[in-house]
Enzyme design. Structure first.
Site, mmCIF file in Angstrom:
data_model
loop_
_atom_site.group_PDB
_atom_site.id
_atom_site.type_symbol
_atom_site.label_atom_id
_atom_site.label_comp_id
_atom_site.label_asym_id
_atom_site.label_seq_id
_atom_site.Cartn_x
_atom_site.Cartn_y
_atom_site.Cartn_z
ATOM 1 C CG ASP A 301 40.675 35.339 46.487
ATOM 2 O OD1 ASP A 301 40.991 36.454 46.042
ATOM 3 O OD2 ASP A 301 39.641 35.150 47.150
ATOM 4 C CG HIS A 335 39.793 36.276 42.439
ATOM 5 N ND1 HIS A 335 39.255 35.425 41.510
ATOM 6 C CD2 HIS A 335 39.056 36.104 43.562
ATOM 7 C CE1 HIS A 335 38.245 34.761 42.040
ATOM 8 N NE2 HIS A 335 38.107 35.148 43.293
#
Length: 560
Positions: A301, A335
Site C-alpha cells: 500500500d 500505492h
C-alpha cells in the site's frame, strides 16, 4: 557533517518567486518566512545490556519467547534502562510491549518471528485508519513512553500472511490455487480469499471494529480474525528511534507512530508483499518533529504516508502532523511513494521531502482526501525527486478519494465523480501552499493530475523544473492559483498536453512539449479564467487551444 545539513542553504534555494503567480493573487512564502526545519531529539541509553537468553529465551523457532522477552524489557526499564539484546537465532514470540529507556537491539543474524497463533493477541482498544477502534494487540506496541528504540540490522517478521485476505486478481493462477488449498475460505464471488470464517464475517460487518457505545471487547470476538493489527504501534511516545532493522510481513500497516514527538526512522527497510492489503510502510499520524531518512520501502500500500486522524474523530483530536523531514529514501512497489492522506482531518504542515526516488510505485507524489475529512494540509516543500515506471500519475492531488486501488485492475471500469457543489463546513478539507520543484520522471500514465472540489479548490501549488515522460500530460480540475514553470512534458502522443476544467489563475511559463503536438490546451467550464501562458513557443502545436463546455475564449491569454 551530513547530519548537520545546512538547512539555511536549502531554504534559501527555494522559491524566491518560484512562482510569483502572475495572477497576482498568490505570493509563495519567502525563505525567511518559512518555519525553521525542526531539530529532532534522539534517545540516549545506558550501556547496560540485558540478553534475552539470560531470561530463558530460546532461538530455535519453536519455543514461544513472549514472556522471556517481555521480562527482559521490564527488567531493563526498571533498572534505569539500557539495551535488550536479541542475539543470533530464530526467536518465535507473541506480542512484545516496549518500556521507557529501552533499546531493543536485534542483531544482524537474528529473526524476531511473531506467532501465527491468533489466540496470543488479545483484543484491545486502539486506533484504525484515524478512528478509535478495537483491534488485535500489535506484535510490538508501547504507549506513553519516553526514550525508546528498536535498532540493529536483524529482521522483525509480523507473520502477516496468516492474517491478510488476498484478491485473486493480484495472484497468478498457481499462486491462487496454492493459497486456496492452504485452508481458509473463498468469498461467494470467488474473487477473495479469507484466512478464516471469522475474517470473512468481519469483512461483511459494517464499521467492523469501530468502537460503539455500550459494547465491550467481548462483543467483537466473533470477528476477531478480521481486526488485523499493525506490526508496530507507538502511541504518545517521546524521543523514538527506529534504526537499521528490517520490518516485514505485517498483518496490516507496518509502522504506525501515533501522536509521537521527536521520532527518527533511519536506515530501516519496510517490506511487504505487493498484494498486501493495507500493507503500508510507515504511517506517521498526528506526530511532531519527525525525521525519515536513508530508508527503503517495498510494500503493498502507501510507502511513506502522513496522516492525522479521520473525519470528526481527527478534527476533535486536533493534532496535525507537523515539522517533518523526509530525505534520501527509496520506495519500490507501493500505492504511493510519498503520500499525505486520506485521513488528514487534524491537518499537516511544514513538511519537507527531498532527495528521494520512487521506482515502480502506482503513484509518485500522492495527496488525497475527500469530503467529510476537514483539515488543512499546507506548507509542503518537495525538491529533487526521481521517479521511474510509475503506473499511474507522477503527481496527484485528489479530493475525491475512494478506498480503491489507485490503478484500476484489468477490466475494471471507473466513472468520474459527479460535480456537485456543497456548502463549506468544518468537514470540508483543504490543500494549499505546496512547492514542488526539480522532478524527473521516466515513465508514467499521466504527468500531473489536480482535482479539487467546486466549493474548495486546490489552491496555490507551484511546480518548477520538471521533466516528465508520460502517456498523458497535465490535467487540472477545480484548481486555483497553480503555476508551472520550466516544465517539460515528454511523450510520443499526448493530446491535449494540458486539460483545464473550471480552473482559474493558472500560469504556464517555459512550457515545452512533444514535437508535432495536435492540441496544446483544452479549456472547459464556465469558471475557467485567468489562464496565462508566457515564455512558451506554441508554434509546435497544430492547434494551440480548444475552448468548450461553457468556457470563454478570454479565459486563456498567450503572450511571448
Amino acid at each position: 557533517m551530513e547530519k548537520n545539513f545546512c538547512f539555511r542553504t536549502y531554504l534559501l534555494q527555494w522559491f524566491l518567486p518560484a512562482a510569483l503567480l502572475s495572477c497576482g493573487l498568490f505570493l509563495p512564502a519567502r525563505a525567511e518566512d518559512k518555519p525553521a526545519l525542526p531539530v529532532i531529539a534522539e534517545p540516549v541509553f545506558k550501556k547496560d545490556t540485558f540478553n534475552i537468553v539470560s531470561y530463558g529465551a530460546k532461538g530455535d523457532g519453536l519455543f514461544l519467547n513472549s514472556q522471556n522477552i517481555n521480562r527482559a524489557i521490564a527488567d531493563c526499564s526498571s533498572k534505569g534502562g539500557g539495551v535488550v539484546l536479541v542475539p543470533q537465532g530464530l526467536w518465535l514470540t507473541g506480542p512484545i510491549e516496549l518500556k521507557s529507556n529501552v533499546n531493543l537491539h536485534v542483531q544482524r543474524d537474528a529473526i524476531l518471528l511473531f506467532t501465527k497463533d491468533f489466540s496470543q493477541y488479545k483484543l484491545v482498544e486502539g486506533n484504525w485508519e484515524g478512528q478509535p477502534a478495537v483491534r488485535n494487540q500489535s506484535p510490538i506496541s508501547g504507549a506513553n513512553l519516553e526514550n525508546i528504540a528498536i535498532t540493529g540490522s536483524g529482521i522483525i517478521d509480523g507473520g502477516g500472511d496468516a492474517w491478510r485476505m488476498v484478491k485473486k486478481d493480484k495472484l497468478t493462477e498457481s499462486q491462487w490455487k496454492r493459497l486456496v488449498a492452504s485452508g481458509g475460505m473463498v468469498s461467494e464471488d470467488k474473487k477473495t480469499w479469507y484466512p478464516s470464517e471469522s475474517a470473512f464475517k468481519g469483512s461483511k460487518t459494517k464499521n467492523a471494529g469501530v468502537i460503539a457505545p455500550g459494547k465491550t471487547l467481548a462483543d467483537y470476538a466473533e470477528i476477531k480474525d478480521f481486526l488485523r493489527p499493525n506490526l508496530l504501534v507507538l502511541t504518545n511516545c517521546k524521543k523514538v528511534l527506529l534504526e537499521g532493522v528490517t520490518f516485514q510481513n505485517s498483518p496490516a500497516w507496518c509502522l504506525h507512530p501515533l501522536m509521537c514527538e521527536d521520532l527518527t526512522l533511519r536506515n530501516i527497510y519496510a517490506k511487504n508483499p505487493w498484494y498486501a492489503q493495507n500493507g503500508d510502510g510507515v504511517d506517521v499520524e498526528s506526530c511532531k518533529n519527525v525525521l525519515i531518512e536513508n530508508s527503503t520501502f517495498d510494500v503493498g500500500d502507501d510507502g511513506i504516508c502522513i496522516k492525522s486522524g479521520r473525519d470528526e474523530a481527527g478534527r476533535k483530536r486536533g493534532m496535525p502532523t507537523e515539522n517533518v523531514i523526509v530525505r534520501n529514501n527509496v520506495v519500490y512497489h507501493a500505492h504511493g511513494g510519498f503520500v499525505i492522506g486520506s485521513e488528514m482531518s487534524g491537518g499537516a504542515r511544514n513538511i519537507h521531502v527531498y532527495d528521494c526516488s520512487f521506482i515502480g510505485t502506482d503513484i509518485g507524489l500522492r495527496f488525497k482526501t475527500t469530503r467529510g475529512r476537514g483539515g488543512v494540509v499546507e506548507d509542503i516543500y518537495i525538491n529533487r525527486i526521481n521517479m521511474s515506471e510509475i503506473a499511474g500519475e507522477a503527481i496527484l492531488f485528489d479530493m475525491y478519494y475512494a478506498a480503491v486501488d489507485p490503478v484500476p485492475l484489468a477490466g475494471e471500469k471507473r466513472e468520474a465523480p459527479k460535480t456537485i457543489t456543497y456548502p463549506v463546513t468544518e468537514a470540508t478539507p483543504q490543500f494549499r501552499n505546496f512547492y514542488i520543484r526539480d522532478i524527473a520522471c521516466n515513465g508514467a500514465s499521466k504527468a500531473v493530475f489536480v482535482r479539487g472540489l467546486p466549493e474548495m479548490n486546490i489552491k496555490n501549488i507551484a511546480f518548477e523544473n520538471m521533466t516528465i515522460q508520460a502517456k498523458k500530460g497535465i490535467e487540472c480540475i477545480e484548481a486555483n492559483g497553480i503555476s508551472f514553470k520550466n516544465v517539460h512534458i515528454a511523450s510520443g502522443d499526448v493530446n491535449p498536453v494540458i486539460t483545464l476544467q473550471n480552473s482559474s489563475n493558472i500560469t504556464f511559463s517555459q512550457l515545452t512539449y512533444p514535437e508535432k503536438t495536435a492540441l496544446l490546451f483544452t479549456v472547459t467550464g464556465e469558471k475557467s479564467a485567468g489562464i496565462k501562458v508566457n515564455s512558451t513557443d506554441v508554434s509546435g502545436a497544430a492547434k494551440v487551444y480548444n475552448i468548450a463546455e461553457g468556457a470563454k475564449t478570454s479565459a486563456i491569454k498567450i503572450s511571448k
